[in-house]
Motif scaffolding. Sequence first.
Motif, mmCIF file in Angstrom:
data_model
loop_
_atom_site.group_PDB
_atom_site.id
_atom_site.type_symbol
_atom_site.label_atom_id
_atom_site.label_comp_id
_atom_site.label_asym_id
_atom_site.label_seq_id
_atom_site.Cartn_x
_atom_site.Cartn_y
_atom_site.Cartn_z
ATOM 1 N N LEU A 79 -34.067 -14.353 16.518
ATOM 2 C CA LEU A 79 -34.819 -13.572 15.669
ATOM 3 C C LEU A 79 -35.479 -12.128 15.458
ATOM 4 C CD1 LEU A 79 -37.175 -16.263 16.126
ATOM 5 C CD2 LEU A 79 -35.988 -16.214 14.599
ATOM 6 N N LEU A 80 -35.059 -11.225 16.650
ATOM 7 C CA LEU A 80 -35.377 -9.463 16.901
ATOM 8 C C LEU A 80 -33.944 -10.062 18.081
ATOM 9 C CD1 LEU A 80 -36.386 -8.847 19.434
ATOM 10 C CD2 LEU A 80 -38.545 -10.424 18.124
ATOM 11 N N SER A 81 -33.530 -8.607 17.703
ATOM 12 C CA SER A 81 -32.626 -7.953 19.246
ATOM 13 C C SER A 81 -33.773 -6.836 19.630
ATOM 14 C CB SER A 81 -31.084 -8.024 18.926
ATOM 15 O OG SER A 81 -31.110 -7.679 18.444
ATOM 16 N N ARG A 82 -32.694 -5.932 20.381
ATOM 17 C CA ARG A 82 -33.700 -4.508 21.314
ATOM 18 C C ARG A 82 -32.437 -4.947 22.198
ATOM 19 N NH1 ARG A 82 -35.138 -4.400 16.934
ATOM 20 N NH2 ARG A 82 -37.675 -3.888 16.213
ATOM 21 N N ASN A 102 -35.210 12.044 20.822
ATOM 22 C CA ASN A 102 -35.996 10.528 20.795
ATOM 23 C C ASN A 102 -36.096 9.891 21.223
ATOM 24 O OD1 ASN A 102 -38.514 12.734 20.272
ATOM 25 N ND2 ASN A 102 -37.548 13.092 18.007
ATOM 26 N N PHE A 103 -35.118 9.390 21.454
ATOM 27 C CA PHE A 103 -34.527 7.864 22.576
ATOM 28 C C PHE A 103 -34.298 6.873 21.390
ATOM 29 C CE2 PHE A 103 -38.771 9.741 24.359
ATOM 30 C CZ PHE A 103 -38.264 9.609 25.593
ATOM 31 N N ARG A 104 -33.840 7.331 20.410
ATOM 32 C CA ARG A 104 -32.818 7.286 19.480
ATOM 33 C C ARG A 104 -32.134 6.775 19.283
ATOM 34 N NH1 ARG A 104 -34.305 10.891 13.843
ATOM 35 N NH2 ARG A 104 -32.880 9.729 13.367
ATOM 36 N N TRP A 105 -31.457 5.336 19.158
ATOM 37 C CA TRP A 105 -29.820 5.023 19.988
ATOM 38 C C TRP A 105 -29.353 5.447 17.913
ATOM 39 C CZ3 TRP A 105 -27.972 4.167 23.573
ATOM 40 C CH2 TRP A 105 -28.793 3.607 25.039
ATOM 41 N N ASP A 106 -29.756 5.694 16.643
ATOM 42 C CA ASP A 106 -29.319 6.053 15.555
ATOM 43 C C ASP A 106 -28.014 7.254 15.135
ATOM 44 O OD1 ASP A 106 -31.875 6.865 15.174
ATOM 45 O OD2 ASP A 106 -31.280 7.565 12.758
ATOM 46 N N ASN A 107 -28.653 8.314 15.861
ATOM 47 C CA ASN A 107 -27.757 9.299 15.678
ATOM 48 C C ASN A 107 -27.567 10.067 16.851
ATOM 49 O OD1 ASN A 107 -30.234 10.025 16.401
ATOM 50 N ND2 ASN A 107 -31.286 11.722 14.863
ATOM 51 N N ALA A 108 -27.678 9.212 17.042
ATOM 52 C CA ALA A 108 -26.554 8.925 19.521
ATOM 53 C C ALA A 108 -26.003 10.373 19.655
ATOM 54 C CB ALA A 108 -27.413 8.649 20.249
ATOM 55 N N ARG A 109 -25.620 10.808 20.103
ATOM 56 C CA ARG A 109 -23.771 11.383 20.696
ATOM 57 C C ARG A 109 -23.163 11.001 21.304
ATOM 58 N NH1 ARG A 109 -26.384 13.432 16.599
ATOM 59 N NH2 ARG A 109 -26.662 15.887 16.388
ATOM 60 N N TYR A 110 -22.094 10.219 21.310
ATOM 61 C CA TYR A 110 -20.668 9.660 21.789
ATOM 62 C C TYR A 110 -19.902 10.340 21.981
ATOM 63 C CZ TYR A 110 -23.578 5.423 21.849
ATOM 64 O OH TYR A 110 -25.047 4.204 21.339
ATOM 65 N N GLY A 111 -18.829 10.275 23.378
ATOM 66 C CA GLY A 111 -17.543 10.806 22.951
ATOM 67 C C GLY A 111 -17.810 12.142 23.441
ATOM 68 N N LEU A 112 -18.735 12.160 24.031
ATOM 69 C CA LEU A 112 -18.933 14.370 24.845
ATOM 70 C C LEU A 112 -17.859 14.174 25.755
ATOM 71 C CD1 LEU A 112 -22.596 14.740 24.105
ATOM 72 C CD2 LEU A 112 -20.961 15.747 22.513
ATOM 73 N N GLU A 158 -27.560 -4.403 18.471
ATOM 74 C CA GLU A 158 -28.367 -3.472 18.315
ATOM 75 C C GLU A 158 -29.669 -3.909 18.252
ATOM 76 O OE1 GLU A 158 -28.092 -2.935 13.547
ATOM 77 O OE2 GLU A 158 -26.364 -2.519 14.575
ATOM 78 N N ASP A 159 -30.757 -2.403 17.777
ATOM 79 C CA ASP A 159 -32.293 -3.244 17.599
ATOM 80 C C ASP A 159 -32.420 -3.259 16.425
ATOM 81 O OD1 ASP A 159 -33.094 -2.168 20.078
ATOM 82 O OD2 ASP A 159 -33.697 0.025 19.864
ATOM 83 N N TYR A 160 -32.576 -4.600 16.008
ATOM 84 C CA TYR A 160 -32.391 -5.491 14.984
ATOM 85 C C TYR A 160 -33.241 -6.698 14.426
ATOM 86 C CZ TYR A 160 -29.837 -6.632 10.206
ATOM 87 O OH TYR A 160 -29.893 -6.796 8.872
ATOM 88 N N ILE A 161 -33.853 -6.720 13.485
ATOM 89 C CA ILE A 161 -35.079 -7.998 13.097
ATOM 90 C C ILE A 161 -33.511 -9.113 12.042
ATOM 91 C CG2 ILE A 161 -37.155 -8.769 12.068
ATOM 92 C CD1 ILE A 161 -38.200 -5.594 13.110
ATOM 93 N N VAL A 173 -27.441 -18.148 22.030
ATOM 94 C CA VAL A 173 -27.313 -17.245 21.147
ATOM 95 C C VAL A 173 -26.024 -17.235 21.556
ATOM 96 C CG1 VAL A 173 -27.739 -14.706 19.708
ATOM 97 C CG2 VAL A 173 -29.265 -15.351 21.049
ATOM 98 N N PRO A 174 -24.678 -17.628 20.111
ATOM 99 C CA PRO A 174 -23.591 -18.073 19.930
ATOM 100 C C PRO A 174 -23.847 -16.059 19.495
ATOM 101 C CG PRO A 174 -24.615 -17.753 18.254
ATOM 102 C CD PRO A 174 -25.664 -18.417 18.793
ATOM 103 N N LEU A 175 -22.479 -15.345 20.886
ATOM 104 C CA LEU A 175 -21.753 -13.757 20.727
ATOM 105 C C LEU A 175 -21.740 -13.647 19.329
ATOM 106 C CD1 LEU A 175 -21.017 -13.696 24.420
ATOM 107 C CD2 LEU A 175 -23.125 -13.323 23.481
ATOM 108 N N GLY A 176 -20.658 -13.979 18.914
ATOM 109 C CA GLY A 176 -19.516 -14.220 17.489
ATOM 110 C C GLY A 176 -18.982 -12.198 17.684
ATOM 111 N N THR A 177 -18.436 -11.891 16.784
ATOM 112 C CA THR A 177 -18.167 -10.413 16.696
ATOM 113 C C THR A 177 -19.406 -9.780 15.634
ATOM 114 O OG1 THR A 177 -16.671 -11.101 15.719
ATOM 115 C CG2 THR A 177 -16.983 -8.900 15.263
ATOM 116 N N PRO A 178 -19.732 -8.846 16.441
ATOM 117 C CA PRO A 178 -21.059 -7.682 15.580
ATOM 118 C C PRO A 178 -21.036 -6.649 14.797
ATOM 119 C CG PRO A 178 -20.360 -6.893 18.480
ATOM 120 C CD PRO A 178 -19.206 -8.038 17.695
ATOM 121 N N ILE A 179 -21.509 -7.543 13.787
ATOM 122 C CA ILE A 179 -21.751 -6.873 12.446
ATOM 123 C C ILE A 179 -21.367 -5.210 12.213
ATOM 124 C CG2 ILE A 179 -22.598 -7.010 9.499
ATOM 125 C CD1 ILE A 179 -23.479 -9.639 10.612
ATOM 126 N N THR A 180 -20.727 -4.646 11.720
ATOM 127 C CA THR A 180 -21.364 -2.810 11.649
ATOM 128 C C THR A 180 -21.104 -2.683 10.291
ATOM 129 O OG1 THR A 180 -18.743 -2.808 10.955
ATOM 130 C CG2 THR A 180 -19.615 -2.851 13.265
#
Length: 442
Positions: free
Chosen positions: A169-172, A227-237, A47-50, A17-24
């Motif tokens: 096709l998917l990433s986790r 709940n093991f979610r990345w979408d609302n995780a706290r970073y930079g603490l 990220e987790d994506y289909i 898979v080409p690494l490319g630049t992450p889409i934000t």
Amino acid sequence: MRLLPCLSFLLLAAACVPLGTPITDPNGTATSQRPPEYYADRTLRYEDYIYDPDIKSVQCYVGTGVNTQIFQPPVVPLGQSRGIVLEFDLLGEQSERLTTKLIHCDVDWKPSVLTDLQFLYEINEFLITSYQTSVGTKTPYYHYRTTAPATKLSGNYLWVVQNGAGVPLLSRRLVVYENQVQVSLAPGIPPGGEQRYTLQQLDFSIGYGSMQLVNPAVEVKVVLRQNFRWDNARYGLRPTFVRDADRRLDYQYFNYENAFPGLSEYRFFDTRSIQAAGLSVQRINAKVAPTTVLLVPEIPRGTTAYNQYVDANGQRVFESREYGDGRYNADYAATTFQLKSDQPAPGPVYVFGALSDWRLKDEFKMEYNEATQTYTATALLKQGYYNYDFAVAGANGPNETYFEGTHQQTENNYDLLVYYRPPGTRADLLIGYQMVAVNSRQ
């Protein structure tokens, strides 16, 4: 909101898979008639994506051999990464040659500069050999299953499934840890008045007496998840207290940096049978293809009192009560969600949870009917038991409290990931991990 010991009770009631630049920006330009999230070039996201609409029912978990294993997040100690399992369906009557690969990532989920053999023991391309066609279903599909390869280093890994042309096709996301520091994670009490009844605060400390850390107050990085979610995780603490004499970092905030809305126990429905209506199912039509399922109308809970019951923290399990194995005997159904609302919400409304990859996906976007004062959305879902809630799209991401409310009493799981990059190295190692259940029902 944990299922675990109560599961049985509740259920009864080959290029790279080409690494490319992450889409934000998730709001890209639509191609053809696909939802906007599917891009023509399918650039890899870290990220987790289909990436393909024919990929459905993805589960990534630690295979423990017990009934609740699908609720175990892909987090394992170093040396046990082969225990992580990935399962998914590919819709259609034709199987494909699919391969997987691992990408080592930094703490912020950008690809590291390590070569494959610096974190793997073998060539970084693995053919998926375990797959089976669906049996007795109106919607044909192939069910794939594979396990993660062994890794040499702890840290973050992106697990990518790609087709024969090297298209993802998917990433986790999966994480591998080693406990080189002592992590203490425990529920705290949010400062202030009303927040004590709506938020859940997690205080923690990191003891590094057995490990030599250079400038730990700055170089140690932590991620706190609900709940093991990345979408609302706290970073930079950053630590509130640095206790050099005790070789310990304390994190006890007073401005809600480490506090989460407790939310409510997740809504649920049961479609494991298509012969009889299960929990929260209003009507089933099995005479059409695909089968259609209409769920009972839900109501907003933003102003209601807390209601305690056992849930699965937003997860789902696939199963068929008619016959066979849910992995390849469970059929797909066009499932319609209903939400009563006296007035439109201040933004687009979505069905939200593990069923949507914790994303605001177009296929789960709801439409509002002013005449009936009802939001509806229809999605193709595999038979099973599901948790979900309703989220409103806002400037700061999904707003789950608008329709769901938030309560300190809600049961939730939290985990803390501790990263450190030793001087002179090129990888962020995951040197500590701990999980704690708040308001556990055990």
